[in-house]
Scaffold this active site. Structure first.
Site, PDB file in Angstrom:
ATOM      1  N   ASN A 141     -51.613  26.112   4.833  1.00 37.23           N
ATOM      2  CA  ASN A 141     -50.491  26.941   4.387  1.00 37.23           C
ATOM      3  C   ASN A 141     -50.145  26.742   2.912  1.00 37.23           C
ATOM      4  OD1 ASN A 141     -49.702  24.332   5.446  1.00 37.23           O
ATOM      5  ND2 ASN A 141     -47.584  24.919   5.058  1.00 37.23           N
ATOM      6  N   CYS A 326     -40.678  24.234   4.269  1.00 38.99           N
ATOM      7  CA  CYS A 326     -40.071  23.083   4.949  1.00 38.99           C
ATOM      8  C   CYS A 326     -39.952  21.900   3.996  1.00 38.99           C
ATOM      9  CB  CYS A 326     -40.903  22.645   6.148  1.00 38.99           C
ATOM     10  SG  CYS A 326     -41.222  23.957   7.327  1.00 38.99           S
TER      11      CYS A 326
END
Lengths: 385, 385
Positions: A141, A326
């Site tokens: 990612n 995150c």
């Protein structure tokens, strides 16, 4: 904040496709019935739900009744891992959800090569007699490296055969978190050779907080959330009908346009990469040059502060990330870049640029120009400081 | 299927309020950003999300940062129970989600009185030195009995004081599953005296697969789903922004109109109950005559087959249930009616009629007439058989 926005953070979130929203709408207030209710309008909802699941599963070569719908990829990963008691092998490149769930078990974490590949040799070396899950993501990612899942599957299959031949009944499964990459690279469970697959609607222009775990029928899953017995008893709770209708259509659209979209994004990404490498001296491009998601471009400008840069870019309407959302939220340095042995100086000057459906030639030209300008401005500022 | 539908199954599912849908819409495709991303448009989404949580919490007298958003009530209950190692006391009236989650622990299940009340005495008798959670629902999803939560809280508080005075540090918490009843009866954590509360958006005209666990700050929760660290690390996964925006507005609307809606539903329910009791001999009304949800009416016609009846009613556009949707789906007899010691003959002739916002005077008159006709027709058929 400028009016015009260039969104280059598709790995963090994707807008819900208009067609997907339209498909979901009736299930909020017209076909709102509980799919477990017995009367005809509810039975219709149940049928629509199961059909959507089947179509969803068919996009990656599976069957609807092998799919457990979850509230996103994180729950899917937790469900996969809660089904084993033994050792887990995974890589240092994985998403926090995989690493956090693996750490609840006995585990080994393999290091990737410096361009982010998880080698089959490293997996083979980490597998122990008590290993029950090997979990490797389809694509990273942050830097977009696409992993050799098919080759890793062969390693797992070899170990499975070894156990079978020696009368050892302990299972070993290959789990793949394919949250990133669906709609850009081929995702087919047979071709990948995986036993479990995680997908995330929110990363493919479907609604957020909808995901799935696919598991081969031979995998013995253990429910993590118990109650009314939905999803074959493996995940209780009244079904997210509009969410699954939306997820299914989003997956079908992404699947149907994968090849053309991958070509389009590759061309746009390469144009942007050229613009940046030509204009910015010492620019570091991280990730595998070939095995990389079409929409992914991870660059570092050593000596610059990536966070400062994203705020400067934001002021001009260009939205990029330094790393995963995150991690950004927790203010921690990227564990992915650490795993690649990238120096702090390079890591701190990183930009994660992820293209997608909101990207076109114009946004690459205009947005790319702004990125170059801001990097050069910031570099001038730093060198004069 | 007739054109006109009389929906009398609000306990199974509620349509998403139009205002709620409108409020959710921008968060699908305009404000779609990952709330953990660092740039301003994402920070706005984070702010909207947190504000929605605060407003949601304020509807039941709590603070936003005491709330963990879950994918529905079932996950909320599982999360609450996963936080304890000790014994759980609950009642035989509870939803399957509570019973299934309790059964993963050492547990005691108390029997209700015949009108479905969980007596404080029964709870007191069941509490052991190692009890850590007492879990009683606010209102029953089948017969609508509203439980004396405040009085049960006093019992739990007495045990807590006893432990404190004897130097025993083992905690004891009161958890309340308030999935049914929000918007019909007062739900306020201080007035109820609970330590943990479960709510379900899908039962209050909000989106499905959105729920929450509220816990007093003193409660030590343990994450069941780990990963990116969202919801204070207690429940990872990219936030369901539109879902929470919708849940929050749904709760505010339900809260603001509670008194008038409760009065309205009580009047409609009483009208329907009169229609049925006057026309159907031997009709049994189950549940507490006074402590009952305004919209709830549970009746049995001994000797009839409730399932046959609901299909006959469905053919005339009247949608009712025999019991909970989950149980209906599994083809099992209601565990709630079994807990009340209701005979199989009476239980099998049951109809659960739950009124709500889709119910008005006309639907009670017309739908009620159809219910009476079909009961009488079915009874005639059975007596001639």
């Amino acid at each position: 904040m400028t009016e015009k926005i260039f969104y280059f953070d598709h790995a963090a979130a994707t807008p819900v496709d208009e067609r997907v929203q339209t498909a979901m709408k009736p299930y909020f207030s017209v076909d709102f019935f509980n799919p477990s209710s017995p009367y005809a309008p509810a039975v219709k909802v149940r049928r629509d739900y199961e059909l959507a699941k089947s179509k969803l599963a068919s996009t990656f070569g599976a069957k609807g009744d092998e799919v457990i719908i979850t509230a996103g990829a994180t729950e899917s990963i937790n469900l996969a891992f809660s089904s084993v008691n033994g050792h887990i092998v995974t890589s240092a490149m994985e998403h926090d959800a995989v690493l956090a769930a693996a750490k609840l078990h006995d585990h080994s974490i393999v290091r990737p090569t410096e361009n982010g590949l998880v080698s089959t040799q490293s997996i083979q070396d980490a597998i122990r007699p008590e290993t029950e899950i090997v979990s490797v993501q389809l694509a990273n990612n942050e830097i977009g490296t696409v992993q050799p899942i098919r080759d890793i599957a062969t390693i797992v299959e070899t170990e499975r055969t070894r156990r079978r031949n020696s009368g050892d009944k302990r299972p070993i499964y290959l789990h793949c978190d394919a949250s990133q990459g669906f709609g850009q690279v081929d995702v087919n469970v047979a071709r990948l050779g995986v036993d479990m697959l995680t997908l995330n609607s929110g990363k493919m222009y479907g609604p957020k907080q909808v995901g799935l775990l696919w598991a081969k029928p031979s995998v013995r899953l253990e429910a993590q959330i118990v109650g009314g017995g939905q999803e074959r008893g493996l995940r209780s709770g009244t079904e997210n009908v509009p969410g699954v209708i939306g997820f299914s259509l989003a997956a079908q659209i992404a699947h149907d346009h994968r090849k053309s979209e991958a070509e389009r994004l590759t061309a746009l990404r390469n144009t942007l990469q050229e613009m940046l490498t030509e204009s910015v001296e010492d620019l570091v491009v991280t990730g595998h040059p070939k095995r990389r998601l079409p929409g992914s471009l991870h660059v570092s400008i050593p000596g610059l502060d990536g966070e400062r840069l994203i705020f400067a870019l934001e002021a001009r309407g260009v939205l990029v990330a330094t790393g995963s959302a995150c991690a950004a939220n927790k203010g921690t340095r990227s564990h992915v870049l650490s795993a690649l042995n990238i120096s702090d100086e390079v890591a701190d000057g990183s930009l994660r640029i992820t293209l997608g459906r909101l990207t076109d030639e114009r946004s690459i030209q205009e947005g790319g120009k702004i990125i170059v300008e801001e990097i050069l401005r910031e570099r001038a500022r730093v060198s004069h400081a």
